[in-house]
Design a protein around this motif. Structure first.
Motif, mmCIF file in Angstrom:
data_model
loop_
_atom_site.group_PDB
_atom_site.id
_atom_site.type_symbol
_atom_site.label_atom_id
_atom_site.label_comp_id
_atom_site.label_asym_id
_atom_site.label_seq_id
_atom_site.Cartn_x
_atom_site.Cartn_y
_atom_site.Cartn_z
ATOM 1 N N LEU A 355 0.866 -1.185 0.000
ATOM 2 C CA LEU A 355 0.000 0.000 0.000
ATOM 3 C C LEU A 355 0.904 1.238 0.000
ATOM 4 O O LEU A 355 1.201 1.821 1.042
ATOM 5 C CB LEU A 355 -0.924 -0.020 1.220
ATOM 6 N N HIS A 356 1.320 1.612 -1.195
ATOM 7 C CA HIS A 356 2.231 2.746 -1.345
ATOM 8 C C HIS A 356 1.588 4.037 -0.845
ATOM 9 O O HIS A 356 2.257 4.888 -0.253
ATOM 10 C CB HIS A 356 2.616 2.873 -2.823
ATOM 11 N N HIS A 357 0.300 4.179 -1.091
ATOM 12 C CA HIS A 357 -0.438 5.380 -0.669
ATOM 13 C C HIS A 357 -1.814 4.946 -0.196
ATOM 14 O O HIS A 357 -2.501 4.165 -0.863
ATOM 15 C CB HIS A 357 -0.565 6.353 -1.841
ATOM 16 N N LEU A 358 -2.225 5.412 0.972
ATOM 17 C CA LEU A 358 -3.541 5.078 1.529
ATOM 18 C C LEU A 358 -4.110 6.317 2.203
ATOM 19 O O LEU A 358 -3.550 6.822 3.176
ATOM 20 C CB LEU A 358 -3.423 3.940 2.536
ATOM 21 N N ARG A 359 -5.191 6.821 1.640
ATOM 22 C CA ARG A 359 -5.887 7.959 2.253
ATOM 23 C C ARG A 359 -7.354 7.576 2.389
ATOM 24 O O ARG A 359 -7.992 7.169 1.421
ATOM 25 C CB ARG A 359 -5.756 9.225 1.414
ATOM 26 N N GLY A 387 1.894 1.679 3.731
ATOM 27 C CA GLY A 387 3.195 1.033 3.802
ATOM 28 C C GLY A 387 3.122 -0.459 4.051
ATOM 29 O O GLY A 387 4.093 -1.186 3.804
ATOM 30 N N ASP A 388 1.969 -0.949 4.554
ATOM 31 C CA ASP A 388 1.801 -2.382 4.765
ATOM 32 C C ASP A 388 1.598 -3.092 3.436
ATOM 33 O O ASP A 388 1.278 -2.470 2.415
ATOM 34 C CB ASP A 388 0.602 -2.658 5.682
ATOM 35 N N SER A 389 1.736 -4.403 3.452
ATOM 36 C CA SER A 389 1.567 -5.201 2.243
ATOM 37 C C SER A 389 0.397 -6.168 2.384
ATOM 38 O O SER A 389 0.101 -6.639 3.484
ATOM 39 C CB SER A 389 2.841 -5.999 1.946
ATOM 40 N N ILE A 390 -0.247 -6.431 1.269
ATOM 41 C CA ILE A 390 -1.252 -7.487 1.184
ATOM 42 C C ILE A 390 -0.529 -8.695 0.599
ATOM 43 O O ILE A 390 -0.042 -8.651 -0.523
ATOM 44 C CB ILE A 390 -2.432 -7.078 0.289
ATOM 45 N N SER A 391 -0.453 -9.773 1.373
ATOM 46 C CA SER A 391 0.315 -10.944 0.952
ATOM 47 C C SER A 391 -0.619 -11.989 0.346
ATOM 48 O O SER A 391 -1.840 -11.908 0.490
ATOM 49 C CB SER A 391 1.034 -11.550 2.166
ATOM 50 N N PRO A 392 -0.057 -12.995 -0.318
ATOM 51 C CA PRO A 392 -0.897 -14.043 -0.903
ATOM 52 C C PRO A 392 -1.353 -15.084 0.107
ATOM 53 O O PRO A 392 -2.089 -16.011 -0.251
ATOM 54 C CB PRO A 392 0.029 -14.675 -1.949
ATOM 55 N N TYR A 393 -0.943 -14.946 1.367
ATOM 56 C CA TYR A 393 -1.213 -15.997 2.339
ATOM 57 C C TYR A 393 -2.591 -15.915 2.986
ATOM 58 O O TYR A 393 -3.090 -16.908 3.508
ATOM 59 C CB TYR A 393 -0.148 -15.969 3.440
ATOM 60 N N TYR A 394 -3.193 -14.723 2.975
ATOM 61 C CA TYR A 394 -4.435 -14.540 3.719
ATOM 62 C C TYR A 394 -5.481 -13.847 2.854
ATOM 63 O O TYR A 394 -5.232 -13.489 1.702
ATOM 64 C CB TYR A 394 -4.172 -13.720 4.999
ATOM 65 N N VAL A 425 -3.096 3.355 -3.650
ATOM 66 C CA VAL A 425 -2.106 3.205 -4.716
ATOM 67 C C VAL A 425 -1.137 2.107 -4.295
ATOM 68 O O VAL A 425 -0.686 2.075 -3.147
ATOM 69 C CB VAL A 425 -1.330 4.519 -4.971
ATOM 70 N N GLY A 426 -0.819 1.232 -5.210
ATOM 71 C CA GLY A 426 0.144 0.178 -4.940
ATOM 72 C C GLY A 426 -0.329 -1.183 -5.375
ATOM 73 O O GLY A 426 0.466 -2.087 -5.605
ATOM 74 N N LEU A 427 -1.638 -1.353 -5.473
ATOM 75 C CA LEU A 427 -2.206 -2.611 -5.920
ATOM 76 C C LEU A 427 -3.616 -2.356 -6.430
ATOM 77 O O LEU A 427 -4.212 -1.310 -6.185
ATOM 78 C CB LEU A 427 -2.203 -3.650 -4.803
ATOM 79 N N SER A 428 -4.136 -3.322 -7.157
ATOM 80 C CA SER A 428 -5.508 -3.192 -7.652
ATOM 81 C C SER A 428 -6.485 -3.306 -6.489
ATOM 82 O O SER A 428 -6.254 -4.052 -5.534
ATOM 83 C CB SER A 428 -5.812 -4.299 -8.668
#
Length: 669
Positions: A355-359, A387-394, A425-428
C-alpha cells in the motif's frame, strides 16, 4: 470480567477485538506469523508473540501452539475472531480442558451447526423450512448426480463444512455436474480439510438475509434484527446493510424467532448468525448457522448502538445478556462495503502488493462514536496501514467501510461520498467497482438479489471512458512541479524549469498512456502557467494552490482540485471521485510483444497449481481450460487465449508459482 485475553487471529478483526478490550481495560495478547511481524494487529495489542511461518497451517491454525502461548502469557480467555479456528469445535473443547475460556459457543454447538448437512437435518426436525436438496452422507459422484436430477437443475453444490463462498458451485445442466463437483470438492478439501458437499435447488433471484442472535449461559437468547447480504460476487458478500430493505415487522419477528429457536436447539452461547435464503415473495428457508461473529457485524452495531464484541466478552465471562429482547432498539440505516485487494475487471482476481499510498475518508476507527445519541456517520475497520503489504497468504481484504444515516437514502449518499474520498495506490482494488455498484439503479432502488452483479454486468463493467482533460492537466502539472523541486534554487541557467527562451516560448510534448489509450499533450510555457493542447481541446492552466499531493488548478475559467500520487513512472490522479492511472511514457521505448503473441501465458497472481487439464503437444481451442491455480483459498482457471498448441507446461500440481511467472509455452495456430 477478564484481565487479559489472547486474540487468535490477525488483520482487521484482531484490531477490532483489541479496540473493545482496550476500552474495557482488558490487556491483549496478539499472535502473529512471520509474514505479519510488522502488522497493525501486532502494534495495537499489549503483547505480541510469534507462532510460526507465513502459511496459516503453520501459524494461525496451530491450535495447540496458541493454547500454549495463551497459558504462558497469563491470558484467561481466547477470542478466535472469525475464520481460522473460530468454528473449530476441538479447539473450543481444548481451551476448556486447559482452563481457558473460549470466547464463543460450546464445542457441541459448533459441531451441531458446523456441518451444513447435519445442521439442516437438525432444522428439519425442528420444522424450520429448508430449501429442497440432499444433505446426507453419501458422496459418490453418480449418486449425487442422481439427486441433482431429482431436485431439478439448476442446483447449487456447497461444501458441507464450509463458508465464505468457498467450495460452492452453481450447476446449470447435467453435463456440467461432474466437473463442477470435482472442483467444488477440491476447493473444499483445501479450505476446510473436508470435501463433503450437499446439493440444493438453486433459487432464482433469492435474497440472502441473516439474523444476528446472542445467547448467554443462563438460558437467555435474543436476536438483534437482520442484515441483508444479497450483493455478492463468487458467493462472497460485497455490500451488507441493516435493516433489510422492504422487511416488514411481521416477517422480521418470524425470522428472528426462527433464528432464536435454532440457537436454543443446540444449546448455543455467544454471538451467532442464522442465515436464510429468502424469495422475493417473502418466504424464507434456513441456509446455515455461523457459530461466530460475522465480518458484517458492524452494520448491526451501528443500528443498535451496541458493541457486539463487548457482549461476547461479558457472556463468555458468565454475565447475563446486557439487554432483553424488548430493550433492543433499532435506529437508522447502516451499509458496509468490503474493500478488497482485487481486480474486478479481471474476474475479481486477488491482488497482492504494498500500500504505497492510503488515504481514507474522515472516520472513527472503531469507537461506536456515539455523538448526541447517534452513531458516527463513517467508520472504518482496518487491519492495515499505509506502507503495509497485502500478501498471498491470507484474505485480501484491506478494510471495511461502514456508514450510518437516519434512513437508507442518507446512508447510501454517505457511502458514495466516502468511497469517492478513499485513495489506494500500490495494488488493484475494488473501490471503483463499489462506486458503480452504489450508484447503480438496482442497489439504489433496493432491487436486491444474489445475482445483482451478474444481472447488471454491463453497467457495472462499462467500457473505459477517455481520460478527461482535467485529469491529464493534474498529472502534467504534478510532473512539472516535481521537475521544479528537483532543480531547486540553483543559479545554473541550464537547470532552470521556467521555460524561458530568448526568442519564444518553450513547447514540450508529454506522453501518458493507460491500458486503453495513449494521451499526447502539447505544453506551451507562458508566464506563471501553461497553454495545454490535447487533441481538439486547448486551455490555459495555472497552479492556484498546492498542499503536498493536493493540487488546485485554474483551467480556463474554472478551478479543479485533485490529488496526484506518483509511483515510479505511474501517476495516480484522484479527482471528483475518479481515479486514473497514467503511465508517463518515453516514446523511444515500446513494450514488446503481447503475452499471446510471445507464446507464454503468465500467472495472474501468486498461488499454487492444483490441476493440469492439458499436456505437452495438445491442441486446444480458445477458452479451453489448461490449468487451475489456487490463491487465497479460491480457484482460478487459466484458459487458452487463442486456438493453438501447448508446447510445454512448466509447472505441475502442487507447485508454487510467483505472480507473472510463465506457466506454459503456447503456440498460436
Amino acid at each position: 470480567m477478564f484481565n487479559k485475553i489472547l486474540i487468535a487471529n490477525r488483520g482487521e478483526i484482531a484490531c477490532r477485538v483489541a479496540a473493545t478490550a482496550r476500552r474495557l481495560g482488558i490487556k491483549t495478547v496478539a499472535v502473529y506469523s512471520s509474514a505479519d511481524a510488522h502488522a497493525k494487529h501486532v502494534a495495537v495489542c499489549d503483547e505480541a508473540i510469534l507462532i510460526g511461518e507465513a502459511e496459516a497451517r503453520h501459524s494461525y491454525l496451530l491450535a495447540d501452539k496458541i493454547i500454549q502461548v495463551a497459558l504462558q502469557s497469563g491470558a484467561q480467555a481466547i477470542h478466535p475472531g472469525y475464520g481460522f479456528l473460530s468454528e473449530n469445535a476441538d479447539f473450543a473443547d481444548n481451551c476448556a480442558k486447559h482452563g481457558l475460556v473460549f470466547i464463543g459457543p460450546p464445542g457441541d454447538a459448533i459441531r451441531a451447526m458446523g456441518s451444513k448437512a447435519a445442521a439442516k437435518q437438525l432444522m428439519e426436525q425442528a420444522h424450520v423450512p429448508l430449501v429442497p436438496g440432499y444433505h446426507g452422507e453419501q458422496q459418490e459422484v453418480a449418486f449425487l448426480q442422481q439427486q441433482a436430477g431429482k431436485i431439478g437443475y439448476p442446483v447449487l453444490l456447497k461444501a458441507s463444512a464450509g463458508g465464505g463462498g468457498k467450495g460452492m458451485r452453481i450447476v446449470e445442466k447435467e453435463e456440467d455436474f461432474a466437473a463442477a463437483l470435482a472442483s467444488c470438492k477440491r476447493e473444499a478439501i483445501n479450505a476446510f480439510g473436508d470435501d463433503h458437499v450437499l446439493v440444493e435447488k438453486y433459487l432464482q433471484r433469492p435474497r440472502h438475509i441473516e439474523i444476528q442472535v446472542f445467547a448467554d449461559s443462563h438460558g437467555q437468547c435474543v436476536f438483534l434484527f437482520e442484515r441483508d447480504c444479497s450483493v455478492q460476487r463468487r458467493h462472497q458478500k460485497v455490500l451488507e446493510e441493516a435493516p433489510a430493505p422492504g422487511m416488514t415487522h411481521e416477517r422480521r419477528n418470524a425470522m428472528g424467532q426462527a433464528a432464536v429457536a435454532a440457537a436454543k436447539a443446540v444449546g448455543y452461547v455467544g454471538a451467532g448468525t442464522v442465515e436464510f435464503i429468502a424469495n422475493q415473495d417473502g418466504s424464507f428457508y434456513f441456509m446455515e448457522m455461523n457459530t461466530r461473529l460475522q465480518v458484517e457485524h458492524p452494520v448491526t452495531e451501528m443500528i443498535t448502538a451496541q458493541d457486539l464484541v463487548e457482549w461476547q466478552l461479558r457472556v463468555a465471562a458468565g454475565e447475563h445478556l446486557p439487554l432483553q429482547q424488548s430493550e433492543i432498539q433499532m435506529h437508522g440505516h447502516a451499509i458496509e462495503a468490503r474493500i478488497y485487494a482485487e481486480n474486478p475487471e479481471k474476474g475479481f482476481l486477488p491482488a497482492t502488493g504494498r500500500l504505497h499510498h492510503l488515504r481514507t475518508p474522515a472516520a472513527v476507527e472503531f469507537e461506536l462514536g456515539m455523538q448526541a445519541g447517534q452513531p458516527a456517520a463513517v467508520r472504518i475497520d482496518a487491519g492495515v496501514r499505509q506502507g503495509d503489504s497485502i500478501s498471498p497468504y491470507y484474505d485480501p481484504m484491506i478494510a471495511k467501510l461502514i456508514v450510518w444515516g437516519e434512513d437508507r437514502k442518507i446512508a447510501l449518499a454517505r457511502m458514495r461520498q466516502a468511497l469517492a474520498q478513499y485513495q489506494i495506490v500500490g495494488l488493484s482494488c475494488n473501490i471503483g467497482f463499489l462506486q458503480r455498484l452504489c450508484a447503480g439503479e438496482a442497489f439504489s432502488q433496493a432491487d436486491l438479489d444474489t445475482g445483482l452483479i451478474a444481472r447488471n454486468h454491463d453497467s457495472l463493467f462499462p467500457p473505459a471512458a477517455p481520460v478527461p482533460l482535467h485529469a491529464l492537466a493534474l498529472a502534467a502539472v504534478s510532473l512539472l512541479l516535481e521537475e521544479r523541486r528537483r532543480a531547486g534554487h540553483t543559479a545554473d541557467p541550464w537547470s532552470q524549469t521556467s521555460g524561458w527562451r530568448m526568442n519564444g516560448a518553450l513547447r514540450r510534448t508529454l506522453r501518458f498512456k493507460t491500458e486503453q489509450e495513449d494521451c499526447v499533450l502539447q505544453l506551451e510555457y507562458q508566464g506563471q502557467g501553461w497553454r495545454l493542447h490535447y487533441g481538439a481541446q486547448s486551455t490555459d492552466v495555472e497552479l492556484a494552490d498546492e498542499y503536498g499531493a493536493d493540487l488546485y488548478l485554474k483551467l480556463g475559467d474554472s478551478t479543479r482540485h485533485g490529488s496526484v500520487v506518483r509511483a515510479a513512472q505511474q501517476f495516480h490522479v484522484f479527482s471528483g471521485g475518479g481515479h486514473w492511472q497514467l503511465e508517463f511514457d518515453d516514446p523511444m521505448q515500446h513494450a514488446g510483444e503481447t503475452e499471446a503473441e510471445g507464446g507464454r501465458l503468465t500467472a495472474p497472481m501468486p498461488g499454487k497449481v492444483v490441476a493440469v487439464m492439458a499436456q505437452n503437444g495438445q491442441s486446444v481451442s480458445k477458452g479451453e481450460p489448461i490449468l487451475i491455480m489456487e490463491a487465497m483459498k479460491m480457484e482460478h482457471t487459466i484458459a487458452a487465449p487463442h486456438d493453438g498448441v501447448i508446447e510445454e507446461i512448466l509447472y505441475g500440481v502442487g507447485d508454487q508459482v510467483a505472480e507473472g511467472a510463465p506457466l506454459l509455452a503456447f503456440k498460436q495456430g
